[in-house]
Design an enzyme around this catalytic site. Structure first.
Site, PDB file in Angstrom:
ATOM      1  N   HIS A 194      22.797  64.169 -55.572  1.00 53.95           N
ATOM      2  CA  HIS A 194      22.573  63.441 -54.318  1.00 53.95           C
ATOM      3  C   HIS A 194      22.357  64.443 -53.177  1.00 53.95           C
ATOM      4  O   HIS A 194      23.027  65.469 -53.112  1.00 53.95           O
ATOM      5  CB  HIS A 194      23.770  62.528 -54.015  1.00 53.95           C
ATOM      6  CG  HIS A 194      23.455  61.498 -52.992  1.00 53.95           C
ATOM      7  ND1 HIS A 194      23.309  61.802 -51.661  1.00 53.95           N
ATOM      8  CD2 HIS A 194      23.214  60.165 -53.100  1.00 53.95           C
ATOM      9  CE1 HIS A 194      23.014  60.694 -50.993  1.00 53.95           C
ATOM     10  NE2 HIS A 194      22.937  59.690 -51.852  1.00 53.95           N
ATOM     11  N   SER A 229      17.779  54.131 -47.240  1.00 53.56           N
ATOM     12  CA  SER A 229      17.823  53.055 -46.247  1.00 53.56           C
ATOM     13  C   SER A 229      17.422  51.694 -46.819  1.00 53.56           C
ATOM     14  O   SER A 229      16.742  50.904 -46.149  1.00 53.56           O
ATOM     15  CB  SER A 229      16.951  53.388 -45.029  1.00 53.56           C
ATOM     16  OG  SER A 229      17.454  54.517 -44.375  1.00 53.56           O
ATOM     17  N   GLY A 275      22.818  52.640 -50.521  1.00 56.66           N
ATOM     18  CA  GLY A 275      23.952  53.413 -50.021  1.00 56.66           C
ATOM     19  C   GLY A 275      24.780  52.638 -49.018  1.00 56.66           C
ATOM     20  O   GLY A 275      25.461  51.663 -49.374  1.00 56.66           O
ATOM     21  N   ASN A 288      26.009  52.685 -54.067  1.00 50.87           N
ATOM     22  CA  ASN A 288      26.745  53.928 -53.830  1.00 50.87           C
ATOM     23  C   ASN A 288      27.536  53.765 -52.532  1.00 50.87           C
ATOM     24  O   ASN A 288      26.968  53.801 -51.450  1.00 50.87           O
ATOM     25  CB  ASN A 288      25.737  55.087 -53.716  1.00 50.87           C
ATOM     26  CG  ASN A 288      26.392  56.384 -53.288  1.00 50.87           C
ATOM     27  OD1 ASN A 288      27.611  56.547 -53.426  1.00 50.87           O
ATOM     28  ND2 ASN A 288      25.595  57.308 -52.773  1.00 50.87           N
ATOM     29  N   TRP A 289      28.831  53.598 -52.697  1.00 47.79           N
ATOM     30  CA  TRP A 289      29.674  53.367 -51.506  1.00 47.79           C
ATOM     31  C   TRP A 289      29.923  54.628 -50.693  1.00 47.79           C
ATOM     32  O   TRP A 289      30.540  54.574 -49.642  1.00 47.79           O
ATOM     33  CB  TRP A 289      31.039  52.796 -51.942  1.00 47.79           C
ATOM     34  CG  TRP A 289      31.007  51.365 -52.341  1.00 47.79           C
ATOM     35  CD1 TRP A 289      29.938  50.523 -52.319  1.00 47.79           C
ATOM     36  CD2 TRP A 289      32.108  50.592 -52.838  1.00 47.79           C
ATOM     37  NE1 TRP A 289      30.297  49.281 -52.766  1.00 47.79           N
ATOM     38  CE2 TRP A 289      31.631  49.301 -53.090  1.00 47.79           C
ATOM     39  CE3 TRP A 289      33.444  50.884 -53.095  1.00 47.79           C
ATOM     40  CZ2 TRP A 289      32.449  48.280 -53.582  1.00 47.79           C
ATOM     41  CZ3 TRP A 289      34.272  49.884 -53.587  1.00 47.79           C
ATOM     42  CH2 TRP A 289      33.761  48.591 -53.821  1.00 47.79           C
ATOM     43  N   GLU A 300      14.642  59.508 -53.905  1.00 50.66           N
ATOM     44  CA  GLU A 300      15.209  59.276 -52.582  1.00 50.66           C
ATOM     45  C   GLU A 300      14.695  60.336 -51.613  1.00 50.66           C
ATOM     46  O   GLU A 300      15.283  61.433 -51.536  1.00 50.66           O
ATOM     47  CB  GLU A 300      16.730  59.389 -52.627  1.00 50.66           C
ATOM     48  CG  GLU A 300      17.401  58.439 -53.568  1.00 50.66           C
ATOM     49  CD  GLU A 300      18.838  58.176 -53.149  1.00 50.66           C
ATOM     50  OE1 GLU A 300      19.134  57.030 -52.834  1.00 50.66           O
ATOM     51  OE2 GLU A 300      19.632  59.119 -53.116  1.00 50.66           O
TER      52      GLU A 300
END
Ligand code: PGA
Length: 259
Positions: A94, A220, A241, A9-10, A174
Site C-alpha cells: 500500500h 477515493s 479505504g 481497508n479501514w 491505486e
C-alpha cells in the site's frame, strides 16, 4: 460470471473495538449480496475478535504482514501467524506503507512469504503522479512505471510451487494521487482505470502466464462513484479505504451495491 471483489481497508480506524463492532454489524445484514465477494481488512488488533463473529458473510484480510516466516522480530506478525488465525487475505505494498519507508525489496519478500503461507495477496500498485497530458490519459511513462513495479514486486513468483496462483494474487491499481490520504487527491476516471487495468492484465498474461488475475481499482472510492467503477466489465472490483471506516458512508456503499 465471476464475482466482483470489494475490499474494505479501514486503515488505522476505528479507535475502539465497540466502534469496530458497529461497523461490522452493518455487514451482517441484508445488504450483503451473493454476487459480490466482500473482504474486510481491519487493524491487526481487531482480527481475532472479528474472526470470532459467527456467520460473518465476508472474508477477512490483514492490512500488512512481515516478510520472515518466523524468528526474533519484535513487534512483527508473520503471514503464517495470520493464516493460522484464519485470515485469508493480506494487503501488501500500500502506498501509505511505501510512504513510511517500505521498499520494493521488502514488498517483494512480503508477497513471496504470504503466497508461501497460503494467504491471498492484494498487491497495491500505482504511480505517484500523472504527467500532464491531454485529458489526463495514462501516458506511456505511467504504464512503464506500473510495469516496473510489477516486475519488482513479483520477482521470483514463477519459482513458487503454487498451482492456484491466479486465485491467490489480486492486483489493486491505486494511483497514489487518487488516494484520499494524498494532498489534493482526486478520483481517477473509470475510462482511465479501464485502460490501466487492461494494460496490467495484458502484462501479467504475457510475462507471467497469469491470464485471470483479478484487478481492482482503488483511490477515493465512495458511495458516489463505486458503481461507475465496478460496473465496468474490465474492472474486477474495488478497494475502498476511508469511506469504509465511516458508518454512514459504509452503509450507503453497501445499499448501493445491493441494488
Ligand atoms: P481511499 O484509500 O479510498 O481512502 O482513497 C484507498 C486505499 O486504502 O487503498
Amino acid at each position: 460470471m465471476t464475482k466482483k471483489l470489494v475490499i474494505f481497508n479501514w486503515k488505522m480506524n476505528p479507535q475502539t473495538f465497540s466502534e469496530a463492532k458497529g461497523l461490522l454489524s452493518i455487514l451482517n445484514t441484508k445488504y450483503l449480496i451473493p454476487n459480490i465477494e466482500y473482504v474486510i481488512c481491519p487493524p491487526f488488533i481487531y482480527l481475532s475478535e472479528v474472526l470470532k463473529i459467527k456467520n460473518l458473510k465476508l472474508k477477512i484480510g490483514a492490512q500488512n504482514t512481515f516478510w520472515a516466516a518466523e524468528g526474533a522480530y519484535t513487534g512483527e506478525i508473520s503471514s503464517k501467524m495470520l493464516k493460522n488465525l484464519g485470515v485469508e487475505y493480506v494487503i501488501i505494498g500500500h502506498s501509505e506503507r511505501r510512504a513510511i519507508g517500505e521498499t520494493d525489496e521488502i514488498i517483494n519478500k512480503k508477497v513471496l512469504a504470504s503466497l508461501n503461507a497460503g494467504l491471498k495477496v492484494i498487491l497495491c500498485i500505482g504511480e505517484p503522479s500523472r504527467p500532464k497530458t491531454k485529458n489526463l490519459q495514462p501516458a506511456t511513462k505511467t504504464k512503464q512505471y506500473i510495469k516496473t513495479q510489477l516486475q519488482k514486486y513479483l520477482k521470483g513468483i514463477a519459482n513458487l510451487s503454487i498451482n492456484k496462483l491466479p486465485n491467490s494474487l489480486i492486483i489493486a491499481y491505486e494511483p497514489i494521487w487518487a488516494i484520499s490520504s494524498s494532498k489534493n487527491s482526486k478520483q481517477d476516471t473509470p475510462q482511465d482505470a479501464i485502460e490501466m487495468i487492461k494494460f496490467i492484465k495484458q502484462f501479467l498474461t504475457t510475462k507471467y502466464y497469469l491470464p485471470s488475475v483479478k484487478t481492482l481499482y482503488g483511490g477515493s472510492v465512495s458511495s458516489k462513484n463505486i458503481t461507475d467503477f465496478i460496473n465496468q466489465s474490465e474492472i474486477d472490483g474495488a478497494l475502498v479505504g476511508h469511506a469504509s471506516a465511516d458508518k454512514k458512508e459504509f452503509t450507503k456503499i453497501l445499499k448501493i451495491l445491493n441494488k
